[in-house]
Design a protein around this motif. Structure first.
Motif, PDB file in Angstrom:
ATOM      1  N   TRP A   1       0.828  -1.200   0.000  1.00  0.00           N
ATOM      2  CA  TRP A   1       0.000   0.000   0.000  1.00  0.00           C
ATOM      3  C   TRP A   1       0.864   1.252   0.000  1.00  0.00           C
ATOM      4  CZ3 TRP A   1      -1.708  -4.645   1.237  1.00  0.00           C
ATOM      5  CH2 TRP A   1      -3.017  -4.989   0.927  1.00  0.00           C
ATOM      6  N   VAL A   2       1.989   1.205   0.699  1.00  0.00           N
ATOM      7  CA  VAL A   2       2.948   2.316   0.615  1.00  0.00           C
ATOM      8  C   VAL A   2       3.424   2.469  -0.821  1.00  0.00           C
ATOM      9  CG1 VAL A   2       5.222   3.130   1.367  1.00  0.00           C
ATOM     10  CG2 VAL A   2       3.681   2.047   3.019  1.00  0.00           C
ATOM     11  N   ALA A   3       3.758   1.348  -1.459  1.00  0.00           N
ATOM     12  CA  ALA A   3       4.218   1.381  -2.845  1.00  0.00           C
ATOM     13  C   ALA A   3       3.148   1.955  -3.770  1.00  0.00           C
ATOM     14  CB  ALA A   3       4.603  -0.035  -3.294  1.00  0.00           C
ATOM     15  N   TRP A   4       1.901   1.584  -3.539  1.00  0.00           N
ATOM     16  CA  TRP A   4       0.821   2.035  -4.412  1.00  0.00           C
ATOM     17  C   TRP A   4       0.669   3.555  -4.375  1.00  0.00           C
ATOM     18  CZ3 TRP A   4      -1.666   0.207  -8.374  1.00  0.00           C
ATOM     19  CH2 TRP A   4      -2.879   0.764  -8.775  1.00  0.00           C
ATOM     20  N   TRP A   5       0.698   4.124  -3.197  1.00  0.00           N
ATOM     21  CA  TRP A   5       0.437   5.569  -3.095  1.00  0.00           C
ATOM     22  C   TRP A   5       1.676   6.413  -3.334  1.00  0.00           C
ATOM     23  CZ3 TRP A   5      -4.035   6.901  -4.231  1.00  0.00           C
ATOM     24  CH2 TRP A   5      -5.124   6.092  -3.910  1.00  0.00           C
ATOM     25  N   LEU A   6       2.831   5.786  -3.446  1.00  0.00           N
ATOM     26  CA  LEU A   6       4.001   6.528  -3.920  1.00  0.00           C
ATOM     27  C   LEU A   6       3.927   6.762  -5.427  1.00  0.00           C
ATOM     28  CD1 LEU A   6       6.916   4.928  -1.883  1.00  0.00           C
ATOM     29  CD2 LEU A   6       6.253   7.333  -1.864  1.00  0.00           C
ATOM     30  N   GLN A   7       3.087   5.985  -6.114  1.00  0.00           N
ATOM     31  CA  GLN A   7       2.765   6.193  -7.529  1.00  0.00           C
ATOM     32  C   GLN A   7       3.993   6.144  -8.445  1.00  0.00           C
ATOM     33  OE1 GLN A   7       0.223   9.795  -7.823  1.00  0.00           O
ATOM     34  NE2 GLN A   7       0.005   9.606  -5.608  1.00  0.00           N
ATOM     35  N   GLY A   8       5.041   5.482  -8.012  1.00  0.00           N
ATOM     36  CA  GLY A   8       6.218   5.374  -8.845  1.00  0.00           C
ATOM     37  C   GLY A   8       6.954   6.684  -9.059  1.00  0.00           C
ATOM     38  N   ARG A   9       6.697   7.667  -8.234  1.00  0.00           N
ATOM     39  CA  ARG A   9       7.264   9.006  -8.424  1.00  0.00           C
ATOM     40  C   ARG A   9       8.419   9.232  -7.452  1.00  0.00           C
ATOM     41  NH1 ARG A   9       1.928  12.704  -8.246  1.00  0.00           N
ATOM     42  NH2 ARG A   9       3.456  14.375  -8.516  1.00  0.00           N
ATOM     43  N   SER A  12      10.575  -1.411   7.569  1.00  0.00           N
ATOM     44  CA  SER A  12      10.482  -2.314   6.424  1.00  0.00           C
ATOM     45  C   SER A  12       9.448  -1.833   5.420  1.00  0.00           C
ATOM     46  CB  SER A  12      10.127  -3.730   6.902  1.00  0.00           C
ATOM     47  OG  SER A  12      11.113  -4.229   7.789  1.00  0.00           O
ATOM     48  N   MET A  13       8.320  -1.368   5.904  1.00  0.00           N
ATOM     49  CA  MET A  13       7.258  -0.895   5.010  1.00  0.00           C
ATOM     50  C   MET A  13       7.710   0.321   4.204  1.00  0.00           C
ATOM     51  SD  MET A  13       4.143  -1.333   7.729  1.00  0.00           S
ATOM     52  CE  MET A  13       3.080  -0.151   6.884  1.00  0.00           C
ATOM     53  N   LEU A  14       8.422   1.237   4.833  1.00  0.00           N
ATOM     54  CA  LEU A  14       8.863   2.449   4.148  1.00  0.00           C
ATOM     55  C   LEU A  14       9.769   2.133   2.973  1.00  0.00           C
ATOM     56  CD1 LEU A  14       9.652   4.752   7.212  1.00  0.00           C
ATOM     57  CD2 LEU A  14       7.951   5.239   5.445  1.00  0.00           C
ATOM     58  N   PHE A  15      10.826   1.370   3.225  1.00  0.00           N
ATOM     59  CA  PHE A  15      11.857   1.196   2.213  1.00  0.00           C
ATOM     60  C   PHE A  15      11.500   0.101   1.208  1.00  0.00           C
ATOM     61  CE2 PHE A  15      14.108   2.946   5.973  1.00  0.00           C
ATOM     62  CZ  PHE A  15      14.287   4.217   5.435  1.00  0.00           C
ATOM     63  N   ALA A  16      10.798  -0.931   1.647  1.00  0.00           N
ATOM     64  CA  ALA A  16      10.325  -1.925   0.691  1.00  0.00           C
ATOM     65  C   ALA A  16       9.280  -1.298  -0.232  1.00  0.00           C
ATOM     66  CB  ALA A  16       9.743  -3.132   1.421  1.00  0.00           C
ATOM     67  N   GLY A  17       8.403  -0.464   0.327  1.00  0.00           N
ATOM     68  CA  GLY A  17       7.403   0.216  -0.490  1.00  0.00           C
ATOM     69  C   GLY A  17       8.033   1.134  -1.518  1.00  0.00           C
ATOM     70  N   ALA A  18       9.065   1.875  -1.106  1.00  0.00           N
ATOM     71  CA  ALA A  18       9.750   2.773  -2.041  1.00  0.00           C
ATOM     72  C   ALA A  18      10.408   1.990  -3.172  1.00  0.00           C
ATOM     73  CB  ALA A  18      10.786   3.603  -1.291  1.00  0.00           C
ATOM     74  N   TYR A  57       9.488  -0.916  -4.354  1.00  0.00           N
ATOM     75  CA  TYR A  57       8.517  -1.683  -5.138  1.00  0.00           C
ATOM     76  C   TYR A  57       7.547  -0.800  -5.916  1.00  0.00           C
ATOM     77  CZ  TYR A  57       6.418  -6.303  -5.917  1.00  0.00           C
ATOM     78  OH  TYR A  57       6.017  -7.488  -6.459  1.00  0.00           O
ATOM     79  N   SER A  58       7.515   0.476  -5.610  1.00  0.00           N
ATOM     80  CA  SER A  58       6.465   1.354  -6.123  1.00  0.00           C
ATOM     81  C   SER A  58       6.417   1.422  -7.645  1.00  0.00           C
ATOM     82  CB  SER A  58       6.650   2.764  -5.551  1.00  0.00           C
ATOM     83  OG  SER A  58       5.670   3.644  -6.065  1.00  0.00           O
ATOM     84  N   TRP A  59       7.578   1.514  -8.267  1.00  0.00           N
ATOM     85  CA  TRP A  59       7.592   1.702  -9.720  1.00  0.00           C
ATOM     86  C   TRP A  59       6.898   0.565 -10.453  1.00  0.00           C
ATOM     87  CZ3 TRP A  59       9.402  -1.436 -13.547  1.00  0.00           C
ATOM     88  CH2 TRP A  59      10.190  -2.529 -13.136  1.00  0.00           C
ATOM     89  N   LEU A  60       7.031  -0.665  -9.944  1.00  0.00           N
ATOM     90  CA  LEU A  60       6.480  -1.820 -10.644  1.00  0.00           C
ATOM     91  C   LEU A  60       4.957  -1.784 -10.646  1.00  0.00           C
ATOM     92  CD1 LEU A  60       7.033  -4.455 -12.120  1.00  0.00           C
ATOM     93  CD2 LEU A  60       7.026  -5.619  -9.910  1.00  0.00           C
ATOM     94  N   LEU A  61       4.349  -1.483  -9.494  1.00  0.00           N
ATOM     95  CA  LEU A  61       2.892  -1.404  -9.435  1.00  0.00           C
ATOM     96  C   LEU A  61       2.373  -0.301 -10.337  1.00  0.00           C
ATOM     97  CD1 LEU A  61       2.147  -1.927  -5.619  1.00  0.00           C
ATOM     98  CD2 LEU A  61       2.355  -3.629  -7.443  1.00  0.00           C
ATOM     99  N   THR A  62       3.058   0.831 -10.341  1.00  0.00           N
ATOM    100  CA  THR A  62       2.624   1.954 -11.174  1.00  0.00           C
ATOM    101  C   THR A  62       2.775   1.630 -12.650  1.00  0.00           C
ATOM    102  OG1 THR A  62       3.265   3.518  -9.442  1.00  0.00           O
ATOM    103  CG2 THR A  62       2.997   4.398 -11.663  1.00  0.00           C
TER     104      THR A  62
END
Length: 444
Positions: free
Chosen positions: A109-117, A417-423, A425-430
């Motif tokens: 969910w962190v990755a999703w809302w970072l929107q790959g940006r 873990s959520m912060l840095f794993a999300g960052a 992983y974000s680009w892939l979901l976006t």
């Protein structure tokens, strides 16, 4: 130039994006300051995802992380259920343990809302840095400062080892991102003030790394830093300018370490006793009682052997969530004076003793998946080299530092873990939400 999706139209209604982004930044701002604020941020992200569920589910249903999450839930749930079957009075404790493990997958969910940006990633990292520094400053008082300066390893906030690891993470990330920060300040008014503040923060977290006297953190930081330098050296092996800079950086770091060892007896003594428990473990066959003495390294070696023996009693499912604390309590007579330990001080052994091979393997595979995705993101142009190195270094540091002190299921450990794993992983979901094939469309 990295690829972004800032101008892509494939986003939900603006207020949904605003709610998700607000939750993301709120979570980062309170990740070290307070559980309540961080949980509110998580709730905002989850609520925003409900209103964006079609896009989110369309991406997540084909993502391997979903299968790993379901596998982990089933395995850990079975392990907890087996424990409750024999000890019904532990139902609440086992459910809480299961919930903590599953919260690790909120990085999606962190990755999703970072929107790959990348811009959002940098803001999130800045807020997390501020959260940690403010948490430390808020917890300091005159007595704690005096104990730190005397190198007496005081207990404040979470633990001195946790503070040492998070300070090392801040230091590593700031060193890697300093050139970018200097470029960002270029041409701005009072840029000297920004750079001075940056350097003071680096000095603060660097001092915390040293004053923590955490041998595991020092060793982990040295391994990650050395690995990153070797990677850069190989990448730029044909560029003499970069090669000279790397050699200078290595020389400066080596000089600082040498000076610290030469002027500080506590630091030197902590380094000198790293090897003895390792020698003891190497020469032992199976009896933890053979490791004599009350020095913390020897106690931890005995804990490690106890954890391995406990895991071998139930290798596939383990003893259920919170097994290390329960097992140590059962053997408290062997650890008189140290019976308050709640884990075996080794992440791998703690996971195996709690969840067995079936529950630990999906967590390991998720970690490797995140590292792989970060690497692919850099090669595809979604992550600039400095950000890629920072995220990879912080993830590896988290894993290595917990080989001597487990904290991944504590609130601060989960949030890290959520912060840095999300960052990472974000680009892939976006990218998948835009093109469906993981290949980003460039917008410059």
């Amino acid at each position: 130039m990295s690829k972004t999706v800032d101008s892509e139209p494939a986003l939900p209604r603006p207020w949904v994006v605003y709610l998700g982004t607000t939750g993301l930044f709120g979570f980062a701002s309170f990740s070290f300051l307070g559980i309540g604020g961080a949980n509110i941020g998580i709730a905002f992200m989850l609520i925003a995802t409900v209103f964006d569920w079609r896009r989110f589910w369309g991406v997540l249903r084909d993502d391997p992380a979903l299968l790993l999450m379901l596998w982990c839930f089933a395995a850990v749930g079975l392990s907890a259920g087996m424990r409750v079957w024999h000890y019904p009075e532990e139902a609440s404790q086992q459910f809480d343990g299961l919930l903590k493990v599953m919260q690790l997958f909120l990085f999606l969910w962190v990755a999703w809302w970072l929107q790959g940006r990348q811009r959002l990633i940098f803001w999130m990292l800045a807020l997390a840095l501020a959260s940690f520094c403010l948490a430390v400053l808020r917890a300091l008082d005159a007595e704690t400062v005096a104990e730190l300066m005397a190198m007496e390893r005081p207990h404040f906030l979470w633990s001195i080892n946790a503070i040492g690891q998070y300070a090392a993470a801040c230091l590593l990330g700031m060193v890697i991102l300093t050139p970018r920060f200097r470029r960002w300040l270029a041409g701005r008014r009072r840029r000297w003030l920004g750079m001075t503040t940056w350097l003071l923060l680096m000095a603060l977290v660097g001092a915390l790394v040293v004053l923590s006297l955490s041998r595991g953190v020092w060793l982990s930081l040295a391994m990650v830093s050395g690995g990153l330098l070797l990677y850069l050296g190989w990448t730029y092996r044909r560029d003499p300018t970069v090669g000279r800079r790397l050699m200078l950086t290595t020389a400066v770091v080596t000089l600082l370490v040498g000076v610290t060892l030469s002027v500080s007896d506590p630091v030197r003594s902590r380094v000198a006793i790293i090897s003895q428990p390792i020698v003891d473990l190497w020469t032992l066959e199976s009896n933890a009682q053979q490791i004599a003495g009350e020095e913390s390294g020897r106690i931890r070696a005995r804990l490690l052997l106890l954890g391995i023996h406990s895991w071998l009693e139930s290798p596939w499912l383990g003893g259920g969530p919170d097994a290390p604390k329960r097992i140590i309590h059962e053997h408290r007579e062997e650890f008189r004076g140290w019976e308050n330990y709640s884990d075996f001080h080794n992440l791998a052994v703690d996971l195996l003793a709690s969840y067995g091979v079936l529950g630990s393997l999906p967590l390991l595979l998720t970690f490797l998946l995140v590292l792989s995705v970060a690497h692919r993101g850099h090669r595809a142009g979604w992550l600039d080299k400095d950000l890629y190195l920072a995220l990879t270094g912080l993830l590896l540091l988290n894993a290595l530092a917990q080989m001597t002190d487990t904290r991944i299921l504590a609130s601060h450990g989960r949030f890290y873990s959520m912060l840095f794993a999300g960052a990472a992983y974000s680009w892939l979901l976006t990218a998948r939400s835009l093109g469906g094939n993981g290949k980003p469309r460039a917008s410059r």
